[in-house]
Design an enzyme around this catalytic site. Structure first.
Site, PDB file in Angstrom:
ATOM      1  CG  HIS A  94      -1.752   1.190   1.413  1.00 15.05           C
ATOM      2  ND1 HIS A  94      -3.100   1.203   1.148  1.00 15.05           N
ATOM      3  CD2 HIS A  94      -1.447   2.452   1.837  1.00 15.05           C
ATOM      4  CE1 HIS A  94      -3.585   2.415   1.394  1.00 15.05           C
ATOM      5  NE2 HIS A  94      -2.595   3.189   1.823  1.00 15.05           N
ATOM      6  CD  GLU A  95       1.902   3.592   3.594  1.00 16.55           C
ATOM      7  OE1 GLU A  95       2.318   4.689   3.162  1.00 16.55           O
ATOM      8  OE2 GLU A  95       0.766   3.431   4.061  1.00 16.55           O
ATOM      9  CG  HIS A  98       0.748   6.323  -0.658  1.00 14.65           C
ATOM     10  ND1 HIS A  98      -0.361   6.931  -1.197  1.00 14.65           N
ATOM     11  CD2 HIS A  98       0.308   5.667   0.455  1.00 14.65           C
ATOM     12  CE1 HIS A  98      -1.416   6.663  -0.454  1.00 14.65           C
ATOM     13  NE2 HIS A  98      -1.045   5.896   0.548  1.00 14.65           N
ATOM     14  CG  ASP A 190      -4.007   7.136   1.766  1.00 13.88           C
ATOM     15  OD1 ASP A 190      -3.093   7.845   2.236  1.00 13.88           O
ATOM     16  OD2 ASP A 190      -3.963   5.896   1.760  1.00 13.88           O
TER      17      ASP A 190
END
Length: 401
Positions: A94-95, A98, A190
């Protein structure tokens, strides 16, 4: 989630030069966590709370596997630990969503930190436009949604009673929930960053957009707490689930508050004027007793005068440290030389007149201290105290103190 970190000038340079105004200042990284490796060239850190998460989830999932799936105790907890590894991997991916999109738009990524209830991607500057801000923000939830879909597809092709099917189901559920929760419109989620990007585009003011999105985050925290308390009263949510969600709510509330504070502070950067904030200097010769130097300062008609030490040629060599000076007992001050409680000029950061407010804040963050020399060319024109900058950025807090 994502978090930006302030741009840090080269530490070997003590005099702060003018820098590119396009780089927005945000807080420096907290520095928590221990390095565990690199992924795609990005340092990955894990906080101590990750160990707590691993133990907690292993026990809870192991108990579930033992009671509902009929596994023996060692195998149940082994399955629980495997689920933890998959869960942490999902957070990391997930990170990375980004981080990789940020790098695609030229934003440097300093580190990824995995924590108890979330992960953080720390970037060296803010997104340059609302569009980039929105794309970077939504990349993480998009990855989680893709992972949830992939886990669902795996689950559907596995045998009905297979343990791997159960793990796939839990991964699918957790990733979909993470994606859904993170797109809720409130900082520091987010979705809150995406909301800020939208408001930024409409209001043409990133700071106001940050404050509004922060209050939206606080509203989400209150609504989430109310809903989960109601569900717990109805028996839908267990006490353990209630505690877990309330921890999430607390994290959300605190993060939203930090966003509101940051938005307000950055909106006041233009009010920082080095020329107006610099305190005047009163120089005394080296060897002057501290008590005598303080007497001269008390008689000086100028407000907020800062004591400095000069050599025989009259050149400034040091600044008196007000904290160290106050620690000297009054009875000893006539016998203590002023330079014994002073800090050498060479150890002080120099701020040239003409820096913008944003550049001043960056310099103070990069070189923490109490006092800074303000110069015009080769001349020292005054002293900036960090407390004076804080009073400009947060006048309400300063008035309470």
């Amino acid at each position: 989630m994502t978090k930006n970190a302030g741009w840090v000038p080269r530490p070997v340079v003590r005099s702060i030069e003018r820098v590119d105004d396009s780089r927005a200042m945000t807080p420096l990284p907290p520095g928590r966590g221990r390095p565990v490796g690199r992924v795609a060239g990005i340092p990955v850190y894990a906080s101590a709370s990750m160990l707590l998460l691993a133990v907690l989830v292993t026990i809870v999932y192991g108990d579930y596997a033992r009671e509902e799936l009929g596994l023996a105790q060692p195998w149940a907890y082994l399955l629980g630990s495997g689920f933890v590894v998959c869960l942490i991997g999902s957070v990391l991916l997930h990170e990375l969503g980004h981080a990789l999109i940020a790098r695609r738009f030229g934003i440097g990524v300093r580190r990824i930190t995995l924590e108890l209830l979330s992960g953080w991607t720390e970037m060296d500057r803010d997104a340059p436009t609302p569009r980039v801000d929105a794309l970077v923000s939504l990349a993480g939830p998009a990855v989680s949604l893709l992972l949830g879909g992939a886990a669902t597809a795996v689950m559907l092709v596995l045998p009905e009673r297979a343990l791997t099917r159960e793990v796939a189901f839990q991964l699918a559920l957790s990733n979909v929930l993470v994606a859904f929760f993170n797109v809720l419109p409130g900082l520091p989620l987010d979705g809150g960053r995406a909301l800020r990007a939208l408001l930024w585009a409409v209001l043409r003011d990133r700071n106001r957009a940050t404050v509004v999105a922060g209050w939206a985050g606080r509203g989400l925290a209150v609504v989430t707490a109310a809903v989960v308390l109601l569900l717990q009263q109805l028996g839908v949510v267990t006490m353990l689930g209630l505690i877990f969600v309330l921890l999430v709510v607390l994290t959300l509330w605190q993060g939203a508050g930090q966003s509101i504070r940051l938005g307000r502070m950055t909106g006041r950067f233009p009010l920082i004027d080095l020329g107006a904030l610099a305190r005047p200097l009163l120089t005394v010769p080296a060897g002057t007793p501290l008590g005598e130097a303080q007497r001269r300062r008390a008689q000086d008609p100028r407000p907020d005068v800062v004591l400095a030490v000069a050599d025989a040629a009259g050149s400034l060599t040091a600044l008196v440290d007000p904290v160290a000076a106050e620690r000297v007992p009054v009875g000893r001050r006539p016998w203590v030389s002023v330079e014994s409680v002073a800090r050498s000029r060479d150890a002080l950061t120099v701020l040239p007149l003409g820096l913008t407010g944003e550049q001043v804040v960056r310099a103070l963050q990069a070189h923490p201290g109490v006092q800074y020399l303000v110069t015009a060319g080769e001349d020292v024109v005054g002293v900036l105290r960090v407390a004076d900058v804080a009073a400009v950025l947060e006048p309400r807090r300063a008035s309470r103190n």
